[in-house]
Design an enzyme around this catalytic site. Structure first.
Site, PDB file in Angstrom:
ATOM      1  N   HIS A  83      17.184  13.885   2.669  1.00 35.22           N
ATOM      2  CA  HIS A  83      16.103  14.874   2.643  1.00 35.22           C
ATOM      3  C   HIS A  83      16.531  15.918   1.602  1.00 35.22           C
ATOM      4  O   HIS A  83      17.521  15.707   0.880  1.00 35.22           O
ATOM      5  CB  HIS A  83      15.957  15.473   4.054  1.00 35.22           C
ATOM      6  CG  HIS A  83      14.639  16.138   4.328  1.00 35.22           C
ATOM      7  ND1 HIS A  83      14.296  17.341   3.754  1.00 35.22           N
ATOM      8  CD2 HIS A  83      13.574  15.774   5.109  1.00 35.22           C
ATOM      9  CE1 HIS A  83      13.080  17.687   4.163  1.00 35.22           C
ATOM     10  NE2 HIS A  83      12.616  16.749   4.992  1.00 35.22           N
TER      11      HIS A  83
ATOM     12  N   TRP B   6      18.188  21.781   2.704  1.00 33.20           N
ATOM     13  CA  TRP B   6      17.802  21.931   4.112  1.00 33.20           C
ATOM     14  C   TRP B   6      18.698  21.137   5.060  1.00 33.20           C
ATOM     15  O   TRP B   6      18.979  21.564   6.166  1.00 33.20           O
ATOM     16  CB  TRP B   6      16.352  21.464   4.330  1.00 33.20           C
ATOM     17  CG  TRP B   6      15.329  22.354   3.724  1.00 33.20           C
ATOM     18  CD1 TRP B   6      15.266  23.723   3.801  1.00 33.20           C
ATOM     19  CD2 TRP B   6      14.187  21.940   2.949  1.00 33.20           C
ATOM     20  NE1 TRP B   6      14.160  24.168   3.124  1.00 33.20           N
ATOM     21  CE2 TRP B   6      13.476  23.115   2.607  1.00 33.20           C
ATOM     22  CE3 TRP B   6      13.697  20.706   2.532  1.00 33.20           C
ATOM     23  CZ2 TRP B   6      12.296  23.085   1.846  1.00 33.20           C
ATOM     24  CZ3 TRP B   6      12.523  20.665   1.788  1.00 33.20           C
ATOM     25  CH2 TRP B   6      11.835  21.847   1.451  1.00 33.20           C
TER      26      TRP B   6
ATOM     27  N   HIS C 294      14.244  16.638  -7.883  1.00 30.96           N
ATOM     28  CA  HIS C 294      13.120  16.402  -6.977  1.00 30.96           C
ATOM     29  C   HIS C 294      12.005  17.425  -7.211  1.00 30.96           C
ATOM     30  O   HIS C 294      11.829  18.376  -6.443  1.00 30.96           O
ATOM     31  CB  HIS C 294      13.647  16.458  -5.538  1.00 30.96           C
ATOM     32  CG  HIS C 294      12.775  15.795  -4.516  1.00 30.96           C
ATOM     33  ND1 HIS C 294      12.806  14.454  -4.251  1.00 30.96           N
ATOM     34  CD2 HIS C 294      11.836  16.301  -3.673  1.00 30.96           C
ATOM     35  CE1 HIS C 294      11.932  14.159  -3.292  1.00 30.96           C
ATOM     36  NE2 HIS C 294      11.327  15.273  -2.937  1.00 30.96           N
TER      37      HIS C 294
ATOM     38  N   GLU D  17       8.243  13.481  -8.432  1.00 31.88           N
ATOM     39  CA  GLU D  17       6.817  13.120  -8.338  1.00 31.88           C
ATOM     40  C   GLU D  17       5.949  14.107  -9.097  1.00 31.88           C
ATOM     41  O   GLU D  17       5.486  15.100  -8.522  1.00 31.88           O
ATOM     42  CB  GLU D  17       6.367  13.076  -6.864  1.00 31.88           C
ATOM     43  CG  GLU D  17       6.954  11.935  -6.068  1.00 31.88           C
ATOM     44  CD  GLU D  17       6.435  11.875  -4.633  1.00 31.88           C
ATOM     45  OE1 GLU D  17       5.736  12.810  -4.196  1.00 31.88           O
ATOM     46  OE2 GLU D  17       6.744  10.877  -3.956  1.00 31.88           O
TER      47      GLU D  17
ATOM     48  N   TYR E  16       3.969   5.138   1.024  1.00 30.08           N
ATOM     49  CA  TYR E  16       4.110   5.412   2.459  1.00 30.08           C
ATOM     50  C   TYR E  16       3.134   4.466   3.144  1.00 30.08           C
ATOM     51  O   TYR E  16       1.932   4.495   2.851  1.00 30.08           O
ATOM     52  CB  TYR E  16       3.832   6.907   2.765  1.00 30.08           C
ATOM     53  CG  TYR E  16       5.047   7.746   2.407  1.00 30.08           C
ATOM     54  CD1 TYR E  16       5.368   8.003   1.077  1.00 30.08           C
ATOM     55  CD2 TYR E  16       5.921   8.189   3.396  1.00 30.08           C
ATOM     56  CE1 TYR E  16       6.530   8.695   0.736  1.00 30.08           C
ATOM     57  CE2 TYR E  16       7.075   8.884   3.067  1.00 30.08           C
ATOM     58  CZ  TYR E  16       7.377   9.128   1.741  1.00 30.08           C
ATOM     59  OH  TYR E  16       8.533   9.797   1.425  1.00 30.08           O
TER      60      TYR E  16
ATOM     61  N   GLU F 276      11.463   5.921  -3.608  1.00 28.85           N
ATOM     62  CA  GLU F 276      11.169   6.569  -2.330  1.00 28.85           C
ATOM     63  C   GLU F 276      10.040   5.823  -1.637  1.00 28.85           C
ATOM     64  O   GLU F 276       9.050   5.461  -2.272  1.00 28.85           O
ATOM     65  CB  GLU F 276      10.750   8.031  -2.562  1.00 28.85           C
ATOM     66  CG  GLU F 276      10.659   8.841  -1.276  1.00 28.85           C
ATOM     67  CD  GLU F 276      10.103  10.236  -1.522  1.00 28.85           C
ATOM     68  OE1 GLU F 276      10.743  11.040  -2.231  1.00 28.85           O
ATOM     69  OE2 GLU F 276       9.007  10.511  -0.994  1.00 28.85           O
TER      70      GLU F 276
ATOM     71  N   ALA G  70       1.612   9.703   4.151  1.00 32.50           N
ATOM     72  CA  ALA G  70       2.256  10.423   3.041  1.00 32.50           C
ATOM     73  C   ALA G  70       2.751  11.814   3.421  1.00 32.50           C
ATOM     74  O   ALA G  70       3.532  12.418   2.689  1.00 32.50           O
ATOM     75  CB  ALA G  70       1.299  10.511   1.853  1.00 32.50           C
TER      76      ALA G  70
ATOM     77  N   TRP H 236      12.917   7.058   2.788  1.00 33.34           N
ATOM     78  CA  TRP H 236      12.905   8.494   3.091  1.00 33.34           C
ATOM     79  C   TRP H 236      12.828   8.682   4.601  1.00 33.34           C
ATOM     80  O   TRP H 236      11.867   8.185   5.185  1.00 33.34           O
ATOM     81  CB  TRP H 236      11.685   9.133   2.415  1.00 33.34           C
ATOM     82  CG  TRP H 236      11.547  10.613   2.613  1.00 33.34           C
ATOM     83  CD1 TRP H 236      10.855  11.265   3.602  1.00 33.34           C
ATOM     84  CD2 TRP H 236      12.113  11.639   1.788  1.00 33.34           C
ATOM     85  NE1 TRP H 236      10.954  12.621   3.453  1.00 33.34           N
ATOM     86  CE2 TRP H 236      11.720  12.875   2.353  1.00 33.34           C
ATOM     87  CE3 TRP H 236      12.930  11.632   0.639  1.00 33.34           C
ATOM     88  CZ2 TRP H 236      12.108  14.106   1.790  1.00 33.34           C
ATOM     89  CZ3 TRP H 236      13.307  12.846   0.094  1.00 33.34           C
ATOM     90  CH2 TRP H 236      12.898  14.063   0.666  1.00 33.34           C
TER      91      TRP H 236
ATOM     92  N   ASP I  44      12.990  17.106  12.794  1.00 38.52           N
ATOM     93  CA  ASP I  44      12.081  16.641  13.835  1.00 38.52           C
ATOM     94  C   ASP I  44      10.756  16.212  13.194  1.00 38.52           C
ATOM     95  O   ASP I  44       9.741  16.904  13.294  1.00 38.52           O
ATOM     96  CB  ASP I  44      11.859  17.776  14.857  1.00 38.52           C
ATOM     97  CG  ASP I  44      11.102  17.281  16.071  1.00 38.52           C
ATOM     98  OD1 ASP I  44      10.890  16.059  16.180  1.00 38.52           O
ATOM     99  OD2 ASP I  44      10.731  18.121  16.909  1.00 38.52           O
ATOM    100  N   GLU I  45      10.771  15.080  12.513  1.00 36.92           N
ATOM    101  CA  GLU I  45       9.555  14.502  11.922  1.00 36.92           C
ATOM    102  C   GLU I  45       9.743  12.988  11.864  1.00 36.92           C
ATOM    103  O   GLU I  45      10.873  12.495  11.809  1.00 36.92           O
ATOM    104  CB  GLU I  45       9.258  15.086  10.527  1.00 36.92           C
ATOM    105  CG  GLU I  45      10.273  14.753   9.460  1.00 36.92           C
ATOM    106  CD  GLU I  45       9.891  15.262   8.052  1.00 36.92           C
ATOM    107  OE1 GLU I  45       8.812  15.864   7.877  1.00 36.92           O
ATOM    108  OE2 GLU I  45      10.702  15.051   7.133  1.00 36.92           O
TER     109      GLU I  45
HETATM  110  C1  IDC Z   1       8.546  15.951   2.745  1.00 38.36           C
HETATM  111  C2  IDC Z   1       9.477  16.140   3.922  1.00 38.36           C
HETATM  112  C3  IDC Z   1       9.012  17.359   4.707  1.00 38.36           C
HETATM  113  C4  IDC Z   1       8.915  18.555   3.778  1.00 38.36           C
HETATM  114  C5  IDC Z   1       7.994  18.235   2.604  1.00 38.36           C
HETATM  115  C6  IDC Z   1       7.879  19.365   1.581  1.00 38.36           C
HETATM  116  O1  IDC Z   1       9.506  14.971   4.717  1.00 38.36           O
HETATM  117  O2  IDC Z   1       9.930  17.606   5.771  1.00 38.36           O
HETATM  118  O3  IDC Z   1       8.376  19.657   4.502  1.00 38.36           O
HETATM  119  O4  IDC Z   1       8.512  17.099   1.917  1.00 38.36           O
HETATM  120  O5  IDC Z   1       9.103  19.603   0.958  1.00 38.36           O
HETATM  121  C7  IDC Z   1       7.011  12.718  -0.872  1.00 38.36           C
HETATM  122  C8  IDC Z   1       8.042  13.642  -1.396  1.00 38.36           C
HETATM  123  C9  IDC Z   1       8.960  14.128  -0.299  1.00 38.36           C
HETATM  124  C10 IDC Z   1       8.180  14.362   0.989  1.00 38.36           C
HETATM  125  C11 IDC Z   1       7.653  13.001   1.470  1.00 38.36           C
HETATM  126  C12 IDC Z   1       6.922  13.071   2.816  1.00 38.36           C
HETATM  127  O6  IDC Z   1       8.803  13.088  -2.476  1.00 38.36           O
HETATM  128  O7  IDC Z   1       9.588  15.307  -0.737  1.00 38.36           O
HETATM  129  O8  IDC Z   1       9.064  14.889   1.950  1.00 38.36           O
HETATM  130  N1  IDC Z   1       6.789  12.464   0.433  1.00 38.36           N
HETATM  131  O9  IDC Z   1       5.804  13.928   2.727  1.00 38.36           O
HETATM  132  N2  IDC Z   1       6.147  12.024  -1.589  1.00 38.36           N
HETATM  133  C13 IDC Z   1       5.325  11.354  -0.749  1.00 38.36           C
HETATM  134  C14 IDC Z   1       5.706  11.632   0.556  1.00 38.36           C
END
Ligand code: IDC
Length: 256
Positions: A5, A9, A70, A108, A171, A197, A203, A231, A237-238
């Site tokens: 992650h 954090w 990122h 992204e 996703y 990822e 998503a 990922w 907690d998710e």
């Molecule tokens: C999400 C994390 C979440 C956080 C959010 C914002 O799971 O806890 O609050 O980012 O920082 C992505 C991104 C990835 C995302 C993930 C899920 O690369 O940073 O993480 N996601 O939303 N792209 C598609 C989905």
């Protein structure tokens, strides 16, 4: 492989002991370190040190390690171009010619006006030579527009460099055949795709889990020899976190 992650954090789970178990018991061979660009810009020294420690652990375990710049809320890779360039200059001279290390130069790119031709490709054309100067053969992963789903403009106008892969992110609760068709379009044009990822939620990274859809994605990728990274390795907690929130992060004897 697995992705961390955001290391600003959830750094505590990134221990040598945990990474060793991921390699030996879970059989991963690549670990991705998600270093959020906005967090880095706010606090470069401490975040970079955490990244370096984890890169070194992965190298000592003889795994591939992806250094992921990122970008996300900053939408456009050019927002922090100067900081990215300085970071990649420094880190690629530190790991010059190390075959374990893979560079992912923008997670992204996103937003309607962030196109491949006008924003992402010009960014890549500046950052890649910075890395190549120090580490000529390293594999470099380049993010694609629309949260790594827009592969057609890339396949129609690829970069001129060698050893480049382009990222596609899925996703399984949100993305399906349309994105797989984009991958096929790119492969038909001899474009290398790397799923740096993916997840089995929607998503948002939370909510329901879509196991069947995820399995069919993995079959699709395996049929095409495409690497994929999940990922995330965190105890948030998710639904997308693979550890439970009460995972004992401070116990070095913990079995994952
Ligand atoms: C999400 C994390 C979440 C956080 C959010 C914002 O799971 O806890 O609050 O980012 O920082 C992505 C991104 C990835 C995302 C993930 C899920 O690369 O940073 O993480 N996601 O939303 N792209 C598609 C989905």
């Amino acid at each position: 492989g697995l992705s961390s992650h955001g290391i600003q954090w959830f750094p505590e789970v990134l221990t040598y002991n945990n990474l060793k178990q991921l390699k030996e018991d879970w059989k991963i061979n690549v670990f991705r370190i998600a270093m959020y660009s906005d967090a880095y810009v706010a606090n470069p020294d401490s975040i970079k040190q955490k990244l370096i420690n984890t890169v070194n652990d992965c190298i000592n375990l003889d795994m591939y390690v992806i250094i992921d710049w990122h970008i996300l809320a900053d939408n456009n890779p050019n927002t922090y171009y100067e900081q990215a360039n300085t970071f990649f200059e420094e880190i690629s001279s530190m790991y010059s010619n190390n075959p374990n290390v893979i560079y992912e130069i923008c997670n992204e790119p996103n937003g309607n006006n962030i196109t491949w031709n006008n924003e992402v490709k010009p960014y890549a054309e500046k950052i890649i030579p910075t890395i190549r100067k120090n580490s000529p053969k390293s594999l470099i992963i380049v993010g694609t527009p629309d949260w790594c789903k827009q592969l057609k403009p890339v396949a129609d106008n690829p970069l001129e460099f060698k050893n480049i892969a382009y990222s596609c992110h899925f996703y399984s609760g949100t993305h399906g055949k349309e994105l797989q068709d984009n991958i096929d379009y790119a492969l038909n044009k001899n474009i290398c795709i790397f799923v740096s990822e993916c997840g089995l939620t929607d998503a948002s990274g939370n909510g329901n889990k879509y196991f069947n859809e995820f399995d069919s994605w993995i079959n699709f990728l395996n049929n095409k020899n495409i690497s994929w990274i999940f990922w995330s390795f965190a105890n948030k907690d998710e639904s997308s976190s693979i550890l439970s929130p009460n995972f004992p992060i401070n116990d070095s004897n913990t079995n994952i």
